[in-house]
Design a protein around this motif. Structure first.
Motif, PDB file in Angstrom:
ATOM      1  N   PHE A 183      -0.053 -20.610  37.062  1.00  0.00           N
ATOM      2  CA  PHE A 183      -1.200 -20.254  36.234  1.00  0.00           C
ATOM      3  C   PHE A 183      -0.876 -20.294  34.750  1.00  0.00           C
ATOM      4  O   PHE A 183      -1.738 -20.073  33.921  1.00  0.00           O
ATOM      5  CB  PHE A 183      -1.718 -18.865  36.625  1.00  0.00           C
ATOM      6  N   ARG A 206       5.203 -21.055  36.000  1.00  0.00           N
ATOM      7  CA  ARG A 206       4.398 -20.690  37.163  1.00  0.00           C
ATOM      8  C   ARG A 206       3.045 -21.355  37.105  1.00  0.00           C
ATOM      9  O   ARG A 206       2.573 -21.763  36.041  1.00  0.00           O
ATOM     10  CB  ARG A 206       4.253 -19.176  37.218  1.00  0.00           C
ATOM     11  N   LEU A 266      -9.040 -14.986  40.590  1.00  0.00           N
ATOM     12  CA  LEU A 266      -8.786 -14.185  39.403  1.00  0.00           C
ATOM     13  C   LEU A 266      -7.615 -14.828  38.698  1.00  0.00           C
ATOM     14  O   LEU A 266      -6.530 -14.947  39.245  1.00  0.00           O
ATOM     15  CB  LEU A 266      -8.428 -12.775  39.842  1.00  0.00           C
ATOM     16  N   ILE A 278      -5.075 -15.000  35.359  1.00  0.00           N
ATOM     17  CA  ILE A 278      -4.602 -14.214  34.233  1.00  0.00           C
ATOM     18  C   ILE A 278      -4.173 -15.170  33.135  1.00  0.00           C
ATOM     19  O   ILE A 278      -3.302 -15.999  33.338  1.00  0.00           O
ATOM     20  CB  ILE A 278      -3.439 -13.312  34.648  1.00  0.00           C
ATOM     21  N   PRO A 316      -2.476 -15.501  29.698  1.00  0.00           N
ATOM     22  CA  PRO A 316      -1.739 -14.800  28.649  1.00  0.00           C
ATOM     23  C   PRO A 316      -2.247 -15.208  27.271  1.00  0.00           C
ATOM     24  O   PRO A 316      -2.646 -16.354  27.072  1.00  0.00           O
ATOM     25  CB  PRO A 316      -0.293 -15.237  28.856  1.00  0.00           C
ATOM     26  N   GLU A 350      -0.668 -25.607  38.205  1.00  0.00           N
ATOM     27  CA  GLU A 350      -1.298 -25.508  39.529  1.00  0.00           C
ATOM     28  C   GLU A 350      -2.483 -26.440  39.688  1.00  0.00           C
ATOM     29  O   GLU A 350      -2.951 -26.676  40.793  1.00  0.00           O
ATOM     30  CB  GLU A 350      -1.722 -24.054  39.796  1.00  0.00           C
TER      31      GLU A 350
END
Lengths: 676, 378
Positions: free
Chosen positions: A130, A128, A60, A62, A64, A94
């Motif tokens: 993601f 980060r 999953l 996310i 933004p 990542e």
């Protein structure tokens, strides 16, 4: 009797009480453990399949979603800042194997600069896994070059984005400011979550001070992606049913508010043109409400280059330029006001009933303090002959004001300057304003470290009378004070923002002018000073006459010439440069029409020579542009529309009516209100 | 070493056999064995969470050794000495909290750590023990249940340090200190009516407080209570940890096979979120074993409390046991998305020195309470 025994410790009873509490506690412990186990069973047994799918080869993610930045309009609805579609090179930390190798390969393709390698690597690592990190904007060729090699760059992608665009470029740069890439320093002062999808942030001007309004609110969407980051399920896609079974959420971003500025871009452009080639600043203010109609500092810079991602080296060149194009002279430039202070001191003479106010003096071309031999010279060596207050303003007689300064004394000079807002930031709604200096006994005591320098000397009062010595003002302060003078004491805080428009509902919220404490003086004294200032542009001996010949409107003005008596310490010696940089600063203040002022102007030209030769012609061009017939009509039309909206409180304004009437300032200037 | 029972004067002690010096050593074997079982399980999970790196486990075993030393030292101190020192300890820790506050004020940095040169530690951790001790000390020579004025004094004793810690700002630890103190008071036998009254008062106060809060404060409380409403921030951790737990299933993916942890999706996987790593790799079964071990510790602690012979020991033992359970419940609840995210480590398993040492010291106190009982004639 039993009561007395309660004071003694009843161990048996206590132990029983404690035991019952422990039993109760044990029951609660068991119950809570049961809740925990039930939760684990729910996650690990009942919902096992869902979570197992999510973790094994699906994830999953996310994503933004960036809000669209609010637009910036001028008072007539012309777009000053908008968003244009562009290609952006992004990195997803990542998914990148070897970041340095990937960047090196991008450098080979000419998509990023080698000099930016370390900065970009830091940027990617500070996000980060993601998050999508914007590396830079690409033009179409670059985007195509990357697209065919996309498979070689896992974790690097191109996406469509919006880039900030300023149709008026250099002309609006110092008032509106610009947006730039979010730096690691910016990250410290912002809520990182709110900027998770945003790549640019307001750095100066309106873009900076109204960042919160313009930015909007971040949104997000959940997507199901596989281990390679390929999107398997997206709530925005057609497969709504599948999305629903995954409980994918989408929260759309809320676009930022649009803002309407007091600037009149037509006047702003004319002002920018009038200052072309000079180092200086000019500001026009509406005396009736403090609206800043034009705010220009030259030389300027192209905000589009900064918004598009200027390379470090280009930015360094821009910053190192000796003419300092990034420096906002209008707010932060501090200059001796020279003779432009004379109308203010003249008003003080009348209002404070100085004996000189109604006296003719004889000007021999110099002034000496009683008991001293030092000669304070007039700019006109042969002197002005007999002059009164009006004549002293019209001809800019220094000797009269030397005497007036001594007569009033430094404390009253200080009061007068401060009453007109000198010595403190005016409170304009963009950052970077300097306070200037209004010298006083107290200021000298605080400013100088050496005890022998802390004393106020009479000679310093003399030169303060003609705006020399310690006095420093910013062009903005000068324009504000002129507006107060024009409005016969009524004072409004200068402002750029006059309205905000909700991007969704299109409701415009018009801001009320902010009145400041008025300057009190009798009507006839205001009239006398206004009359003297008209004399400056109309009388045969008026110092501003030649520049204002043949105007269709009556101008009240005052010239000023500020001596540059010291070379700035840090300036390096360069024979050609220094010679030019030692020349006087030229200043001019004016308002018009003199009988019912609608505009107040201040112009400062660095090293331009005298105020009448360098600054007054610039002011003339600005005033001509403002009162130009054809444009005035068009502005009046759009203006009344705006004022009508304001008065009637009607929402959904039809911006851009004026754009066609005026013709584009630049090819892109035609931009009208882009519907979103 | 073998376990033996030695008659010694009027006292009976479980001691270690062997050399005479060790014979008088107070230990509590059921406690110690369970503690080591949990810590051992922790090593196994930590090795996996650290990406099969032994150095993290080595550091943790050093911490466990220091913890064991703390356990043994505390176990030898008879409870009456502890009771005598309690007010001084409480005041000292309060002073340290103040020092941290002042230092943080000057340094403008994090205000939790006190640097003693050799070691840095958080005074707030000590307060987790000092607060219930102070409550137990206050009540030890008074008639239970406490009266209303006494309760008010106790609230001050508890809420002053808890408030200071919450100001650091470390709301989580502040709440834990408060709960440790309040649990002690509840054990002392506050009447059910007072408990119900306070509960009712809280129910009434909550909506009033809610209405009087600013919008942004409400938003922060909402994010605190429901982190999943903020998937870009606090919610990210919880979403990932729920995936880790859920995908573990009944029997887990097997040791070193957790994908969530090994692909670095799971944040803070060796500290606050280690419970999720265990859930992913050992499944519901593994977690059940861990929870049973925790319950054994809590049960043994409550048993010691019931057996204790004076008010101070009783209250302290009960408070230590229940507080320990609160840690377990809060951490597991947080990681599995039942409770808001507060930075509470999983006791004895999460990597981290301060927590390990203070917990072992607390269990040392339990051992001491049990080992120093006087044999009373029936």
């Amino acid at each position: 009797m039993a009561k007395r025994f309660q004071k003694l410790k009843d161990h048996w009873r206590e132990q029983r009480l404690f035991f019952s509490r422990v039993i109760a506690a044990a029951v609660v412990v068991v119950l809570l453990t049961g809740v925990l186990v039930a939760r684990l069973v729910h996650l690990q047994v009942i919902e096992y399949q869902r979570f197992s799918d999510l973790s094994q080869d699906n994830r999953l993610r996310i994503e933004p979603l960036a809000p669209t930045r609010g637009l910036i309009f001028d008072r007539n609805g012309l777009i000053i800042a908008e968003n244009l579609p562009t290609w952006q090179l992004v990195a997803i930390p990542e998914q990148i194997g070897d970041l340095d190798a990937a960047l090196a390969e991008l450098e080979e393709l000419g998509l990023v600069e080698a000099s930016e390698h370390a900065v970009l690597a830091d940027l990617v690592r500070s996000h980060r896994g993601f998050e999508r990190v914007k590396l830079r904007n690409l033009n179409e060729t670059q985007a195509a070059r990357f697209a065919v090699r996309r498979h070689r760059f896992p974790g690097i992608d191109i996406q469509e984005g919006l880039v900030r665009y300023y149709p008026f470029g250099e002309a609006s740069a110092h008032a509106v400011g610009y947006v730039g890439s979010i730096s690691t320093r910016d990250l410290e002062r912002i809520d990182r979550r709110a900027y998770a999808a945003t790549s640019h942030i307001g750095k100066t001007g309106i873009e900076r001070s109204y960042e919160d309004l313009l930015h909007g609110q971040v949104g997000y969407r959940q997507q199901v992606v596989n281990a390679q980051g390929r999107i398997l399920l997206d709530p925005a896609s057609a497969d709504a049913q599948a999305s629903a079974s995954w409980e994918l959420e989408t929260k759309w971003p809320v676009p930022g508010d649009n803002v309407v500025l007091s600037l009149d871009m037509r006047l702003q452009l004319a002002t920018h043109e009038a200052l072309a080639g000079a180092r200086g600043a000019a500001i026009a203010i509406d005396p009736a409400n403090g609206d800043v109609l034009a705010l220009v500092s030259t030389p300027s810079f192209d905000p589009n280059r900064l918004a598009g991602g200027l390379s470090r080296s280009d930015f360094a060149t821009l910053n190192a330029d000796l003419d300092m194009p990034m420096f906002n002279r209008a707010l932060a430039g501090q200059y001796p006001p020279g003779s432009t202070v004379k109308p203010f001191f003249g008003l003080a003479a009348l209002q404070l009933e100085s004996s000189l106010a109604h006296e003719d003096i004889s000007c021999p071309g110099f002034f000496t303090l009683p008991g001293h031999s030092h000669r304070y010279r007039d700019w006109r060596p042969q002197g002005h002959g007999p002059v009164d207050l009006r004549g002293a303003i019209v001809q800019s007689c220094d000797v009269y004001f030397y005497r007036l300064a001594v007569d009033l004394g430094i404390d009253r000079l200080e009061q007068t300057m401060k009453a007109f807002g000198f010595g403190a930031p005016t409170g304009l709604d963009i950052m970077g304003e300097r306070a200037g200096v209004v010298p006083s006994r107290e200021w000298k005591r605080e400013y100088f470290p050496q005890p022998e320098d802390k004393v106020w000397f009479p000679g310093e009062t003399v030169i303060t009378g003609i705006g020399q010595g310690f006095t420093l003002v910013t062009p903005l302060q000068l324009a504000h004070a002129t507006a107060v003078l024009a409005a016969r004491g009524a004072s409004y805080q200068p402002r750029l923002l006059i309205g905000t428009e909700d991007a969704v509902s299109r409701d415009v919220d018009w801001a009320e002018p902010a009145p400041l404490g008025a300057v009190e003086a009798s009507e006839e004294h205001w009239a006398a000073i206004h009359d003297a200032m008209v004399g400056v542009t109309k009388d045969l001996r008026g110092s501003g006459r030649t520049s204002m010949l043949g105007t269709s409107y009556v101008v009240a003005g005052k010239t000023g010439t500020a001596q540059v008596f010291t070379v700035a310490q840090e300036e390096k010696y360069d024979a050609d440069e220094v010679d030019e940089r030692l020349r006087d600063h030229g200043l001019f203040i004016a308002f018009a029409p003199a009988e019912a002022p609608r505009i107040a102007v201040a112009v400062v030209i660095e090293n331009g020579g005298g105020g009448s030769s360098a600054a007054a012609p610039v002011a003339r061009k600005i005033l001509d542009a403002y009162f130009a017939e054809g444009v005035e009509a068009a502005a009046a039309e759009a203006g009344t529309a705006a004022i009508g909206r304001r008065a009637a409180g009607i929402s959904a304004p039809s911006f851009g009516a004026l754009a066609a009437a005026l013709g584009p300032a630049e090819p892109q200037g035609e931009a009208t209100h882009v519907p979103r | 070493m073998s376990l033996g029972s030695v008659e010694w004067g009027d006292k009976t002690r479980k001691t270690l056999g062997g050399p005479p010096l060790l014979r008088n050593l107070v230990v509590d074997m059921p406690l110690l064995v369970t503690l080591f079982a949990i810590a051992g399980l922790g090593f196994v999970v930590l090795y996996s969470a650290n990406g099969e790196d032994l150095s993290g486990v080595a550091r943790q075993s050093v911490r466990l050794s220091v913890g064991l030393a703390a356990f043994l030292v505390m176990a030898q101190i008879p409870p009456r000495y502890l009771r005598l020192w309690t007010p001084w300890l409480y005041c000292a820790v309060l002073g340290l909290l103040l020092a941290v506050m002042v230092e943080g004020e000057i340094g403008k940095g994090a205000q939790r750590w006190l640097d003693l040169g050799v070691v840095r530690f958080q005074p707030s951790e000590l307060m987790k023990l000092a607060a219930p001790m102070m409550v137990a000390w206050f009540l030890h020579d008074r008639t239970l249940p406490p009266t209303m004025p006494q309760l008010l004094v106790l609230m001050l004793v508890i809420l002053v340090p808890a408030g200071m810690i919450a100001e650091q700002p470390d709301l989580g630890t502040g709440l834990l200190v408060a709960s440790a103190g309040i649990l002690t008071v509840l054990l002392a036998g506050v009447s059910v009516r007072i408990i119900a009254g306070i509960g009712a008062l809280a129910l009434v106060a909550a909506p009033v407080l809610w209405v009087s809060m600013m919008d942004y404060q409400r938003a922060r409380v909402m994010t605190f209570l429901n982190p999943e409403s903020d998937p870009l921030g606090a919610g990210y951790n919880i979403i990932q940890s729920k995936i880790a737990i859920g995908s573990g299933g009944m029997f887990g993916k097997g040791w070193l096979n957790g994908t969530q942890a090994h692909l670095e999706f799971l944040p803070e996987r060796s500290t606050d979120f280690i419970f999720a790593v265990m859930a992913e790799e050992f499944g519901l079964l593994g977690l059940s074993v861990l929870l049973v071990l925790y319950l054994v510790l809590v049960g043994r602690g409550l048993y010691i409390a019931v057996q204790a012979q004076d008010t101070f020991s009783r209250l302290l033992a009960g408070a230590i046991s229940l507080t320990f359970f609160v840690y377990v419940f809060v951490n597991a609840g947080m990681v599995s998305g039942l409770l808001p995210v507060v930075g509470v480590p999983l006791p004895l398993v999460s990597a981290g020195g301060t927590s390990m040492v203070t917990l072992m010291a607390c269990f040392g106190i339990l051992a001491s309470i049990h080992g120093h009982r006087k044999l009373l004639a029936a």
